[in-house]
Design a protein around this motif. Structure first.
Motif, PDB file in Angstrom:
ATOM      1  N   THR A  87       0.852  -1.188   0.000  1.00 46.91           N
ATOM      2  CA  THR A  87       0.000   0.000   0.000  1.00 46.91           C
ATOM      3  C   THR A  87       0.888   1.239   0.000  1.00 46.91           C
ATOM      4  N   MET A  88       0.406   2.286  -0.667  1.00 48.06           N
ATOM      5  CA  MET A  88       1.226   3.484  -0.818  1.00 48.06           C
ATOM      6  C   MET A  88       0.340   4.720  -0.739  1.00 48.06           C
ATOM      7  N   ASN A  89       0.704   5.641   0.141  1.00 51.52           N
ATOM      8  CA  ASN A  89      -0.028   6.891   0.321  1.00 51.52           C
ATOM      9  C   ASN A  89       0.498   7.921  -0.676  1.00 51.52           C
ATOM     10  N   THR A  90      -0.346   8.345  -1.606  1.00 57.10           N
ATOM     11  CA  THR A  90       0.102   9.269  -2.658  1.00 57.10           C
ATOM     12  C   THR A  90       0.231  10.705  -2.162  1.00 57.10           C
ATOM     13  N   ALA A  91      -0.215  10.987  -0.940  1.00 53.04           N
ATOM     14  CA  ALA A  91      -0.156  12.356  -0.431  1.00 53.04           C
ATOM     15  C   ALA A  91       1.023  12.596   0.498  1.00 53.04           C
ATOM     16  N   ASP A  92       1.866  11.597   0.699  1.00 47.85           N
ATOM     17  CA  ASP A  92       2.992  11.752   1.624  1.00 47.85           C
ATOM     18  C   ASP A  92       4.168  12.390   0.902  1.00 47.85           C
ATOM     19  N   ARG A  93       4.372  13.678   1.162  1.00 46.97           N
ATOM     20  CA  ARG A  93       5.428  14.416   0.451  1.00 46.97           C
ATOM     21  C   ARG A  93       6.813  14.170   1.039  1.00 46.97           C
ATOM     22  N   SER A  94       6.876  13.460   2.143  1.00 44.74           N
ATOM     23  CA  SER A  94       8.180  13.211   2.768  1.00 44.74           C
ATOM     24  C   SER A  94       8.921  12.069   2.093  1.00 44.74           C
ATOM     25  N   LEU A  95       8.264  11.375   1.149  1.00 41.19           N
ATOM     26  CA  LEU A  95       8.842  10.189   0.534  1.00 41.19           C
ATOM     27  C   LEU A  95       9.253  10.459  -0.892  1.00 41.19           C
ATOM     28  N   THR A  96      10.323   9.795  -1.301  1.00 35.42           N
ATOM     29  CA  THR A  96      10.762   9.900  -2.687  1.00 35.42           C
ATOM     30  C   THR A  96       9.976   8.939  -3.561  1.00 35.42           C
ATOM     31  N   ASN A  97       9.954   9.219  -4.855  1.00 40.04           N
ATOM     32  CA  ASN A  97       9.256   8.341  -5.783  1.00 40.04           C
ATOM     33  C   ASN A  97       9.972   6.991  -5.884  1.00 40.04           C
ATOM     34  N   LEU A  98       9.205   5.963  -6.189  1.00 41.94           N
ATOM     35  CA  LEU A  98       9.781   4.637  -6.369  1.00 41.94           C
ATOM     36  C   LEU A  98      10.553   4.583  -7.677  1.00 41.94           C
ATOM     37  N   ASP A  99      11.701   3.890  -7.660  1.00 44.50           N
ATOM     38  CA  ASP A  99      12.504   3.837  -8.879  1.00 44.50           C
ATOM     39  C   ASP A  99      11.858   2.933  -9.922  1.00 44.50           C
ATOM     40  N   TYR A 100      12.329   3.058 -11.157  1.00 44.21           N
ATOM     41  CA  TYR A 100      11.706   2.342 -12.270  1.00 44.21           C
ATOM     42  C   TYR A 100      11.916   0.838 -12.175  1.00 44.21           C
ATOM     43  N   ALA A 101      13.017   0.406 -11.588  1.00 44.71           N
ATOM     44  CA  ALA A 101      13.256  -1.034 -11.433  1.00 44.71           C
ATOM     45  C   ALA A 101      12.187  -1.657 -10.544  1.00 44.71           C
ATOM     46  N   LEU A 102      11.812  -0.933  -9.482  1.00 42.90           N
ATOM     47  CA  LEU A 102      10.762  -1.428  -8.611  1.00 42.90           C
ATOM     48  C   LEU A 102       9.417  -1.410  -9.333  1.00 42.90           C
TER      49      LEU A 102
END
Length: 414
Positions: free
Chosen positions: A287-302
């Motif tokens: 699960t992933m919260n799209t509103a959490d600005r403290s996190l970096t985007n997931l890389d393309y390999a993932l």
């Protein structure tokens, strides 16, 4: 005491509206894990095809055979014929929600006598059945649920993403329970965070009770080995807040093995040098919260290893119908429901069209699903707005006080 002579078989993806008689028979008779002793004794006399808690067909058992597929050990294929019309006419379309209460296990046992009795007193159960049909807290259409399950079965790894308050983790667990036959030991639930590591998840040197560092298996390695030895069942790894962890670090060399087309391949682990594999009966749901600005985007390999499914707030179309039914069933007045939906939809439209935010920051329906111990629904509503949603909006618009006041006024409208 009545004999449990009837098997209720809940159909999921194998049932389609307008399915043919032959198709329904094949879908109902396919491999199920049943007691061979009871089959041999002839205790089972009937089996019923159940879809959305309604009996779609009733069959008499005429025989059975073992499923010889290597992954179906202990399962049996039922053979039967359509039951006598005197029974069918009473049971077809009968709602058995009060009997088949578990959403996870597709098999339940009852007696034909109980079903017939239920059909003869159906008016007494009418209110119960109506409530059961509408008491749906997934707030997602059956078509969307099936889409997620098909995606999971194909890809093996999916991420449910969406704004805060759409119930992503709750939805993931309920979908597993509803569409798969699972017990608690078939599920590993973890929450990733910044300090979560390969040593926690796979293996590593950790202190034991004697304060000595020894090589120990991590949570996932133990879970995967259990799944490898039990190919008859599906196993699920539910990762809450998956984007809070450093996934390349956590999975290490197993990053490759979680791919759906690499399942079953062996790789040597970094610490123990043991050969290890990720079996095909393990599914990952993050699960992933799209509103959490403290996190970096997931890389393309993932991203290549996971499919992503966006969960919308339940304020549109069939999702809104289910959400409104849920609130009404739990005692909420139509006036409060209409106000809630109208106001939150208005605020979400503002958020969605704001270039600084977007749809990933909308307000979810789950803020309004805790309906326990409500004595004053107006106070309940105002408390959620003032102490949960207003602080969230102030975080979104930390540099725009006027916008915060404007949206608070919208949420408080009668």
């Amino acid at each position: 005491m009545s004999i449990l002579n009837t098997i209720l078989i809940k159909l999921g993806l194998t049932y389609k509206e307008g399915i043919s008689e032959d198709g329904l028979y094949r879908a109902t008779s396919i491999s199920w894990k049943l007691s061979e002793n009871r089959l041999k004794s002839g205790d089972y006399k009937y089996y019923c095809a159940i879809y959305r808690n309604q009996i779609k067909e009733v069959y008499e058992i005429t025989g059975y055979e073992k499923d010889l597929h290597p992954e179906k050990n202990g399962r049996f294929i039922l053979k039967g014929k359509v039951a006598d019309e005197s029974i069918r006419s009473k049971l077809l379309n009968l709602n058995v929600g009060d009997i088949h209460t578990s959403s996870g296990n597709p098999i339940k046992y009852t007696s034909i006598e109980k079903l017939v009795d239920l059909s003869e007193h159906v008016s007494e159960y009418e209110n119960i059945n109506k409530e059961y049909l509408f008491d749906d807290d997934l707030f997602l259409s059956e078509a969307m649920q099936e889409k997620i399950i098909r995606l999971l079965k194909y890809k093996k790894n999916i991420i449910l993403q969406g704004p805060p308050g759409v119930g992503k983790t709750y939805l993931a667990k309920k979908l597993i329970q509803k569409w798969f036959s699972v017990e608690s030991h078939h599920l590993l639930q973890v929450q990733f965070h910044q300090t979560y590591s390969y040593e926690d998840f796979i293996e590593g040197y950790r202190p034991n009770r004697d304060a000595q560092f020894k090589l120990q298996k991590g949570l996932f390695r133990e879970f995967a080995e259990k799944a490898l030895g039990d190919q008859d069942h599906d196993y699920f790894v539910l990762i809450d807040e998956i984007n809070r962890g450093n996934l390349s670090k956590i999975f290490g060399e197993l990053f490759m093995l979680i791919e759906h087309d690499k399942r079953g391949e062996n790789l040597q682990l970094a610490y123990s040098k043991d050969n290890f594999t990720v079996p095909s009966n393990i599914y990952f749901i993050g699960t992933m919260n799209t509103a959490d600005r403290s996190l970096t985007n997931l890389d393309y390999a993932l991203r290549r290893r996971f499919s992503f499914f966006y969960i919308e707030p339940a304020f549109e179309e069939e999702s809104l119908t289910k959400f409104s039914n849920f609130l009404e069933l739990h005692g909420m007045s139509p006036g409060t429901i209409n106000k809630l939906v109208r106001n939150v939809k208005h605020v979400n439209e503002v958020i969605k069209n704001d270039y600084r935010l977007g749809k990933g920051f909308e307000i979810g329906h789950a803020y309004f699903t805790n309906l326990n111990n409500i004595t004053d629904e107006q106070e309940w509503y105002e408390n959620i707005i003032e102490f949960e949603l207003v602080p969230l909006i102030e975080e979104y618009y930390f540099d725009d006080y006027t916008k915060c006041i404007e949206l608070k006024e919208v949420l408080m409208r009668d």
